[in-house]
Design an enzyme around this catalytic site. Structure first.
Site, PDB file in Angstrom:
ATOM      1  N   GLU A 141      26.933  58.199  36.307  1.00 52.71           N
ATOM      2  CA  GLU A 141      26.856  57.073  37.238  1.00 52.71           C
ATOM      3  C   GLU A 141      25.484  57.030  37.922  1.00 52.71           C
ATOM      4  OE1 GLU A 141      30.116  57.226  40.045  1.00 52.71           O
ATOM      5  OE2 GLU A 141      31.600  57.430  38.458  1.00 52.71           O
ATOM      6  N   GLU A 179      30.915  48.076  36.625  1.00 52.56           N
ATOM      7  CA  GLU A 179      32.232  48.122  37.275  1.00 52.56           C
ATOM      8  C   GLU A 179      32.205  47.387  38.615  1.00 52.56           C
ATOM      9  OE1 GLU A 179      33.999  52.018  37.516  1.00 52.56           O
ATOM     10  OE2 GLU A 179      35.655  51.301  38.779  1.00 52.56           O
TER      11      GLU A 179
HETATM   12  O1  KIV Z   1      36.302  57.426  35.048  1.00 51.51           O
HETATM   13  C1  KIV Z   1      36.553  56.356  34.457  1.00 51.51           C
HETATM   14  O2  KIV Z   1      37.640  56.143  33.919  1.00 51.51           O
HETATM   15  C2  KIV Z   1      35.506  55.352  34.413  1.00 51.51           C
HETATM   16  C3  KIV Z   1      35.893  53.999  33.914  1.00 51.51           C
HETATM   17  C4  KIV Z   1      36.714  53.316  34.917  1.00 51.51           C
HETATM   18  C5  KIV Z   1      34.728  53.211  33.498  1.00 51.51           C
HETATM   19  O3  KIV Z   1      34.414  55.616  34.790  1.00 51.51           O
END
Ligand code: KIV
Length: 275
Positions: A115, A182
């Site tokens: 991220e 997201e």
């Molecule tokens: O951790 C996860 O499942 C994610 C998705 C929602 C993209 O990062």
């Protein structure tokens, strides 16, 4: 056909939508893989939907490696992406490369996801230099929940939207092969998708992304703690599971299960000697 980072990039060129779901275990991953899904993310959402935490921050490298390896054992064709947990890459480029390498060597993932935007571009460059494909993740990035003051939609204000667009370009320049978007407005998802040449995978980022991803327990109606607006329940698996479990309880209570066909026998002469 095996999905690869090349087939992901080609899908964008061909304007073919990519489909991804999360999975955390062997049997679910095997079932999903048989459907022709393009990619499976072993998300750190594991912390919430499998381990019962309130957020993703407590998930460890060991948790992620354990579940990524299980998923990978069930998959032949989908691209398996392992999600780097909180504090496995933020503190240093060294940590990032070392931990990304563990996803490949120990869990046999095809790629990793992390991220963040410009703040993690050095990490992304170094991981890619180590020959590990990286999927970025921008917008409502759950590991930043405390900075956002909750799970809040991002990119509604002009400066925030501009920053997310800029970050997407930085991730592409750093060598990411794809980016999860997201919890952002659909129009912002569209602008980013049109701006960069690598595929965008949306979750709450509208229909103009190059692909979509959902957490499987959400889309199959198996997780009831909360349901974000962007989730559609494609099946009510939770109800089907409850129905089956209730039937099992009823039959065990009535003595109908196990029936003859579920039981093993032994030779009469041996049985006699036991009495
Ligand atoms: O951790 C996860 O499942 C994610 C998705 C929602 C993209 O990062």
């Amino acid at each position: 056909m095996k999905n690869t980072i090349k087939s992901f990039k080609q899908a964008k060129i061909n304007k073919e939508n990519l489909t991804m779901l999360t999975a955390y275990d062997y049997s679910t991953a095997k079932l999903m893989d048989s459907t022709g899904i393009n990619g499976i993310l072993v998300g750190d959402s594991l912390g919430m939907v499998c381990l019962g935490y309130e957020d993703t921050l407590s998930v460890t490298m060991e948790d992620m490696l354990h579940h990524t390896a299980a998923v990978k054992r069930g998959v032949k064709n989908a691209l398996v992406v392992g999600d780097m947990p909180f504090m496995s890459y933020q503190a240093s480029v060294y940590d990032a490369v070392k931990n990304a390498g563990r996803f490949i060597k120990e869990a046999h993932a095809d790629a990793i996801k992390l991220e963040g935007g410009a703040d993690v571009s050095e990490q992304i460059k170094a991981i890619v230099k180590a020959q590990i494909p990286v999927m970025g993740h921008l917008g409502l990035t759950p590991q930043s929940v405390n900075m956002f003051g909750g799970f809040k939609i991002q990119g509604k204000a002009l400066d925030d939207a501009k920053k997310i667009i800029e970050d997407a370009k930085r991730l592409e320049d750093a060598g990411a092969f794809s980016i999860v978007l997201e919890g952002i407005p659909s129009d912002l998802g569209k602008i980013i998708t049109e701006t960069i040449s690598i595929p965008t995978i949306g979750i709450g980022a509208g229909k103009y992304c190059d692909g979509q991803i959902l957490v499987y327990q959400d889309m199959l109606g198996m997780f009831s703690d909360f349901t974000p607006k962007f989730v559609k329940k494609f099946a009510n698996t939770g109800d089907i599971m409850k129905e089956g479990i209730n039937k099992y309880i009823e039959e065990v209570n009535k003595g109908d299960f196990p029936a003859k066909e579920h039981c093993f026998t032994m030779k009469e002469e041996i049985l006699k000697k036991l009495y």
